[in-house]
Design a protein around this motif. Structure first.
Motif, PDB file in Angstrom:
ATOM      1  N   LYS A 196       0.830  -1.212   0.000  1.00 35.44           N
ATOM      2  CA  LYS A 196       0.000   0.000   0.000  1.00 35.44           C
ATOM      3  C   LYS A 196       0.862   1.258   0.000  1.00 35.44           C
ATOM      4  N   ALA A 197       1.931   1.259   0.823  1.00 37.39           N
ATOM      5  CA  ALA A 197       2.811   2.429   0.873  1.00 37.39           C
ATOM      6  C   ALA A 197       3.445   2.688  -0.488  1.00 37.39           C
ATOM      7  N   ALA A 198       3.853   1.616  -1.165  1.00 28.19           N
ATOM      8  CA  ALA A 198       4.487   1.762  -2.475  1.00 28.19           C
ATOM      9  C   ALA A 198       3.496   2.267  -3.516  1.00 28.19           C
ATOM     10  N   ILE A 199       2.317   1.670  -3.539  1.00 23.91           N
ATOM     11  CA  ILE A 199       1.314   2.060  -4.534  1.00 23.91           C
ATOM     12  C   ILE A 199       0.868   3.506  -4.323  1.00 23.91           C
ATOM     13  N   ASP A 203       1.394   6.353  -7.115  1.00 26.48           N
ATOM     14  CA  ASP A 203       0.232   7.072  -7.645  1.00 26.48           C
ATOM     15  C   ASP A 203       0.383   8.577  -7.458  1.00 26.48           C
ATOM     16  N   ARG A 204       0.892   8.977  -6.288  1.00 26.36           N
ATOM     17  CA  ARG A 204       1.114  10.420  -6.060  1.00 26.36           C
ATOM     18  C   ARG A 204       2.146  10.969  -7.042  1.00 26.36           C
ATOM     19  N   GLY A 205       3.149  10.142  -7.371  1.00 26.47           N
ATOM     20  CA  GLY A 205       4.192  10.591  -8.279  1.00 26.47           C
ATOM     21  C   GLY A 205       3.862  10.384  -9.741  1.00 26.47           C
ATOM     22  N   GLY A 206       2.669   9.843 -10.031  1.00 26.45           N
ATOM     23  CA  GLY A 206       2.267   9.634 -11.415  1.00 26.45           C
ATOM     24  C   GLY A 206       3.086   8.573 -12.133  1.00 26.45           C
ATOM     25  N   ILE A 207       3.585   7.584 -11.377  1.00 24.01           N
ATOM     26  CA  ILE A 207       4.404   6.521 -11.971  1.00 24.01           C
ATOM     27  C   ILE A 207       3.551   5.270 -12.166  1.00 24.01           C
ATOM     28  N   PRO A 208       3.381   4.822 -13.417  1.00 27.60           N
ATOM     29  CA  PRO A 208       2.598   3.600 -13.653  1.00 27.60           C
ATOM     30  C   PRO A 208       3.270   2.389 -13.007  1.00 27.60           C
ATOM     31  N   TRP A 209       2.470   1.432 -12.560  1.00 24.12           N
ATOM     32  CA  TRP A 209       3.019   0.260 -11.892  1.00 24.12           C
ATOM     33  C   TRP A 209       2.175  -0.961 -12.212  1.00 24.12           C
ATOM     34  N   ARG A 210       2.761  -2.134 -11.988  1.00 17.76           N
ATOM     35  CA  ARG A 210       2.026  -3.388 -12.058  1.00 17.76           C
ATOM     36  C   ARG A 210       2.574  -4.326 -10.993  1.00 17.76           C
ATOM     37  N   HIS A 211       1.683  -5.128 -10.417  1.00 20.49           N
ATOM     38  CA  HIS A 211       2.090  -6.099  -9.408  1.00 20.49           C
ATOM     39  C   HIS A 211       2.583  -7.335 -10.144  1.00 20.49           C
ATOM     40  N   LEU A 253      12.645   6.795  -8.152  1.00 21.49           N
ATOM     41  CA  LEU A 253      11.481   6.285  -7.440  1.00 21.49           C
ATOM     42  C   LEU A 253      11.084   7.233  -6.311  1.00 21.49           C
ATOM     43  N   PRO A 254       9.825   7.210  -5.893  1.00 22.96           N
ATOM     44  CA  PRO A 254       9.394   8.089  -4.803  1.00 22.96           C
ATOM     45  C   PRO A 254       9.852   7.580  -3.443  1.00 22.96           C
ATOM     46  N   ASP A 255      10.021   8.494  -2.501  1.00 13.74           N
ATOM     47  CA  ASP A 255      10.334   8.114  -1.124  1.00 13.74           C
ATOM     48  C   ASP A 255       9.116   7.419  -0.521  1.00 13.74           C
ATOM     49  N   LEU A 256       9.352   6.406   0.287  1.00 17.34           N
ATOM     50  CA  LEU A 256       8.255   5.597   0.823  1.00 17.34           C
ATOM     51  C   LEU A 256       7.908   5.902   2.280  1.00 17.34           C
ATOM     52  N   GLY A 257       8.717   6.731   2.942  1.00 16.62           N
ATOM     53  CA  GLY A 257       8.412   7.058   4.323  1.00 16.62           C
ATOM     54  C   GLY A 257       8.680   5.903   5.270  1.00 16.62           C
ATOM     55  N   ALA A 258       7.947   5.896   6.374  1.00 18.39           N
ATOM     56  CA  ALA A 258       8.178   4.899   7.420  1.00 18.39           C
ATOM     57  C   ALA A 258       6.932   4.063   7.646  1.00 18.39           C
ATOM     58  N   ILE A 259       7.122   2.933   8.287  1.00 15.80           N
ATOM     59  CA  ILE A 259       6.021   2.045   8.647  1.00 15.80           C
ATOM     60  C   ILE A 259       6.067   1.804  10.149  1.00 15.80           C
ATOM     61  N   GLU A 260       4.897   1.705  10.751  1.00 18.14           N
ATOM     62  CA  GLU A 260       4.817   1.470  12.191  1.00 18.14           C
ATOM     63  C   GLU A 260       4.867  -0.016  12.505  1.00 18.14           C
ATOM     64  N   LEU A 261       5.534  -0.335  13.589  1.00 15.61           N
ATOM     65  CA  LEU A 261       5.559  -1.699  14.116  1.00 15.61           C
ATOM     66  C   LEU A 261       4.689  -1.700  15.364  1.00 15.61           C
ATOM     67  N   ALA A 262       3.666  -2.534  15.371  1.00 18.90           N
ATOM     68  CA  ALA A 262       2.688  -2.527  16.461  1.00 18.90           C
ATOM     69  C   ALA A 262       2.745  -3.811  17.280  1.00 18.90           C
ATOM     70  N   LEU A 263       2.483  -3.654  18.562  1.00 20.53           N
ATOM     71  CA  LEU A 263       2.436  -4.777  19.503  1.00 20.53           C
ATOM     72  C   LEU A 263       0.986  -5.063  19.863  1.00 20.53           C
ATOM     73  N   HIS A 264       0.623  -6.341  19.831  1.00 19.10           N
ATOM     74  CA  HIS A 264      -0.716  -6.781  20.221  1.00 19.10           C
ATOM     75  C   HIS A 264      -0.575  -7.821  21.323  1.00 19.10           C
ATOM     76  N   VAL A 265      -1.397  -7.717  22.341  1.00 11.66           N
ATOM     77  CA  VAL A 265      -1.370  -8.702  23.429  1.00 11.66           C
ATOM     78  C   VAL A 265      -2.769  -9.260  23.639  1.00 11.66           C
ATOM     79  N   ALA A 266      -2.825 -10.519  24.064  1.00  7.82           N
ATOM     80  CA  ALA A 266      -4.111 -11.185  24.230  1.00  7.82           C
ATOM     81  C   ALA A 266      -4.826 -10.739  25.497  1.00  7.82           C
ATOM     82  N   GLU A 267      -4.062 -10.396  26.504  1.00 13.74           N
ATOM     83  CA  GLU A 267      -4.639 -10.022  27.795  1.00 13.74           C
ATOM     84  C   GLU A 267      -4.032  -8.709  28.264  1.00 13.74           C
ATOM     85  N   THR A 268      -4.801  -7.963  29.057  1.00 10.48           N
ATOM     86  CA  THR A 268      -4.264  -6.724  29.614  1.00 10.48           C
ATOM     87  C   THR A 268      -3.157  -7.026  30.625  1.00 10.48           C
TER      88      THR A 268
END
Length: 288
Positions: A196-199, A203-211, A253-268
């Motif tokens: 998603k970050a790449a696409i 798209d913002r940079g007007g660069i055509p792409w294909r997966h 190529l466009p800069d892609l920025g950063a991605i968040e790393l998230a922690l999930h726990v089953a119990e409080t």
């Protein structure tokens, strides 16, 4: 004459900078200024009496002495961290802990960490699962995992952002996208935060792409990029040596920025074994 004791903090900065390929990134991860890291490296060279790094073009590379010290530094840091954890545990923990992680970590630092944890806490049974983020949060909901790390929060209100990583274009060294051409992307099928970050950036940079290539495994993505089927948006951790983290400007190529790393726990409130493993994992994430 008393022997010179090498500083653990300086060795950690030295090893982390080389692992990340940038001492500026190491400074950011360790919460220090780049100038402080430079002073640490200078002090380390004074302690060992040898030049450890030398310039090669625009990059810093290890000298022969630097390569020798790096090998020892990794062993010293592992023993330091293992000793600290062992003293905290002293065989008290027992039970079962189930953890889920992205493939990026399963192929880099996680196996060593789990091995050390099992050695320190032999009465704790550890089960690790490597999967896509959506599958892991579903497992959290079902109680099949105690702790999980995912890229992005996946719209989970209880998710805790524990780190951020820069997303890089990974491809053959020297790759350049020709203006007007369609960029071939190698990535997981959606939902995938990297895709998603790449696409979005393309798209913002007007660069055509294909997966061009999809795979359920990270190894499959690396193989496709190595074969020349396209470039992939990913973090640099675990990048195969035959591939390069591309400079966006030089690669067209466009800069892609950063991605968040998230922690999930089953119990409080996690059980002690899960809480201890969570702590060690978060420490590992923080210094990488």
């Amino acid at each position: 004459m008393l022997p010179v004791n090498l500083d653990i903090d300086i060795l950690r900065s030295f090893a982390l900078g080389l692992e990340l390929g940038s001492f500026a990134k190491a400074a950011d991860r360790l919460g220090r200024s780049p100038s402080a890291i430079s002073l640490q490296l200078k002090k380390l060279e004074e302690q060992v009496g040898e030049t450890l790094l030398q310039k090669q073009g625009r990059a810093l590379v290890l000298t022969e002495a630097g390569e020798i010290l790096l090998s020892y530094a990794k062993r010293i840091l592992e023993l330091n961290d293992e000793a600290r954890a062992a003293v905290r545990g002293v065989g008290k923990l027992e039970g079962w802990v189930k953890i889920g992680v992205p493939q990026d970590f399963a192929e880099t630092w996680l196996p060593d960490l789990l091995g050390r944890f099992s050695k320190i806490h032999p009465k704790v049974r550890v089960e690790a699962r490597v999967d896509r983020g959506v599958a892991m949060v579903q497992a959290i909901d079902k109680g099949e995992l105690d702790v999980a790390l995912t890229w992005g929060t996946l719209a989970r209100p209880r998710a805790e952002i524990v780190a951020r990583r820069e997303i890089a274009w990974i491809g053959p060294d020297g790759f350049r996208h020709m203006p007007g051409g369609t960029l071939a992307i190698v990535a997981f099928d959606p939902p995938c935060a990297f895709r998603k970050a790449a696409i979005d950036a393309l798209d913002r940079g007007g660069i055509p792409w294909r997966h061009a290539f999809a795979s359920p495994s990270l190894a499959g993505l690396w193989a496709a990029v190595t074969a020349g089927l396209g470039v992939t948006p990913r973090i640099v951790e675990g990048k195969p040596p035959q591939l390069a983290a591309l400079d966006p400007k030089e690669a067209g190529l466009p800069d892609l920025g950063a991605i968040e790393l998230a922690l999930h726990v089953a119990e409080t409130r996690l059980a002690p074994p899960a809480e201890e493993l969570k702590r060690l994992v978060l420490e590992a994430v923080a210094v990488r």
